[in-house]
Structures are given as C-alpha cells and as structure tokens.
Design an enzyme around this catalytic site. Structure first.
Site, PDB file in Angstrom:
ATOM      1  N   ASP A  69       9.214  22.406  24.249  1.00 51.60           N
ATOM      2  CA  ASP A  69       9.207  20.777  24.578  1.00 51.60           C
ATOM      3  C   ASP A  69       9.195  20.757  26.638  1.00 51.60           C
ATOM      4  OD1 ASP A  69       9.446  18.005  23.710  1.00 51.60           O
ATOM      5  OD2 ASP A  69      10.797  18.047  25.187  1.00 51.60           O
ATOM      6  N   TYR A 105       8.439  20.213  30.499  1.00 53.28           N
ATOM      7  CA  TYR A 105       9.484  19.958  30.897  1.00 53.28           C
ATOM      8  C   TYR A 105       9.057  18.195  31.295  1.00 53.28           C
ATOM      9  CZ  TYR A 105      10.004  24.803  32.689  1.00 53.28           C
ATOM     10  OH  TYR A 105      10.024  25.721  33.046  1.00 53.28           O
ATOM     11  N   PHE A 139       6.985  27.100  30.257  1.00 53.54           N
ATOM     12  CA  PHE A 139       7.300  27.439  31.095  1.00 53.54           C
ATOM     13  C   PHE A 139       7.486  27.153  32.415  1.00 53.54           C
ATOM     14  CE2 PHE A 139       9.874  29.222  27.086  1.00 53.54           C
ATOM     15  CZ  PHE A 139      10.466  29.338  27.037  1.00 53.54           C
ATOM     16  N   HIS A 156      17.170  32.457  25.021  1.00 52.19           N
ATOM     17  CA  HIS A 156      16.670  31.391  26.073  1.00 52.19           C
ATOM     18  C   HIS A 156      17.054  31.798  27.664  1.00 52.19           C
ATOM     19  CE1 HIS A 156      14.589  28.113  27.553  1.00 52.19           C
ATOM     20  NE2 HIS A 156      14.297  28.052  26.544  1.00 52.19           N
TER      21      HIS A 156
END
Length: 232
Positions: free
Chosen positions: A69, A71, A82, A191
């Site tokens: 998803d 930010y 990321f 993660h």
C-alpha cells in the site's frame, strides 16, 4: 483508454497492459479513485501513480520488489513501493531496509529515502495497491488495483530471462504462486516493518542474494548503493 493514464510519454508497458484498460473493473476503479480525489487528498498525486512503470521499463525489469500500500502521509508516496520523496522523513520500514543494506553490502546509510536509483536500473518497485486515502492505510484495497498489479506480476513472470522477485512479509509472499520458480528466483523473508524485521528480515541479505542470482544468469547486478540527496 489505451495508455497508462499519466500524461507522461508512453512506455513499453502499454501494449502489455492495454487489455486491462478496457475491462469493467478498470473503469470502476478509475471512477472510484476520481471520486476519492474529489472528496479529499489521495496519495500519491495522480501524475505519480504509475511512476514504477515509467521509471522501470518492461524490457529492463530484472528485479521486482513488491509492497502492499502507498504511504498515506503528505508528500511521502510518489509511486514506488517503500520509497519517499527527498526531504521527507524516512519511514521506519525504509530505515530498516537501509540498515539491512548496510549489513549486507556495506553501503553507507543514505541521507534520504528516494529509491529512484534502483528503479532506473531495472528494479520494479511495485505496490499491490497504487493509491490510498490520506491517513487511511488500506483504504483503496479491494477496489481493483490488485487485479491490475497481479497482471503486472504475470507479465514480469512471462519474461524469458531470469528475474528476481523479492517478497517481504506475508502479504507479498502470497503472490508466490504467480511466479514460475523454475525460471525465476524468489527471495522472501519477514517484512522490514519494526513489528517484524527482527523475525527474519534482518540478516536475510536480499541485496547480495539478488545480485548473485542475476550474475549467475549472466545479467548485470544492481548497484544498490543509494547516491546522496540531490543525485537520485
């Protein structure tokens, strides 16, 4: 609609993905995103939603890193998983990615969180969901983006040359069935989030392992060292 709807020049992804733009789910998805933008902030900005596909061509893709998803804070998301724009505080997951990069390859910690340097070398930084309502994580999940990005993954899987797929966390690892592991290499771990990084992300050495897999297939390795601010 026959091209990725960004106003940027067409890329070699357009003929590969063009069929998606004629599907009912795509029209519903675009209408949903338009309505969301009409009611309030949505990230990333419209012109950056497809940045990953514009910065990393299909022909050049040799590593795919899958996020979940974008930010959801102001000025953070810019279309690469990321990654954040320069001048924005580096999010905790990306801090941990930088930490593992330093431990794995000895790269100096960068002074920013922009990962365009990777994208321009063939690292497709793909989120499974490409938009999000401000301050509402997961708010655009289940609206159709996953259908589209699964097709992107399938297209990369169809490449004849080896691609390295980096899957961090349970969500990304669920996409493994889309990948032919007899031809490509999958690197998976926990993660990089602070909640899970110590459960297998730290010490997983994804960057050196990815380069080893590329070199083994006769492909040029990635320069993972991120240049200082202003040179991304």
């Amino acid at each position: 609609m026959t091209n990725l709807p960004t106003g940027r020049a067409p890329t070699d992804w357009n003929p590969i993905l063009r069929g998606e733009f004629e599907q009912d789910y795509w029209r519903d998805l675009m209408e949903f995103v338009r309505a969301e933008r009409a009611r309030g902030p949505v990230y990333p900005p419209a012109e950056q939603v497809f940045s990953a596909l514009h910065l990393t061509s299909y022909a050049d893709t040799k590593v795919l890193i899958l996020g979940q998803d974008p930010y959801h804070g102001p000025r953070q998301a810019h279309g690469l998983c990321f990654s954040v724009t320069e001048g924005v505080a580096i999010p905790p997951s990306l801090v941990n990615i930088h930490t593992e990069l330093a431990a794995d390859l000895g790269c100096a910690a960068p002074d920013h969180g922009n990962l365009e340097h990777w994208a321009r070398q063939g690292v497709l930084l793909l989120n499974a969901v490409l938009t999000v309502r401000a301050h509402a994580a997961g708010s655009h999940a289940g609206k159709g983006w996953e259908t589209f990005t699964d097709e992107v993954i399938r297209a990369v899987n169809a490449k004849t040359e080896r691609v390295v797929f980096i899957l961090w966390g349970a969500y990304a690892r669920r996409k493994r069935p889309l990948i032919d592991t007899t031809r490509h290499v999958v690197i998976e771990s926990a993660h990089p989030s602070p909640l899970s990084a110590r459960n297998g992300f730290f010490g997983s050495r994804p960057f050196s392992r990815a380069n080893a897999a590329l070199v083994d297939a006769g492909r040029t390795p990635i320069d993972w060292a991120i240049p200082p601010r202003g040179s991304a």
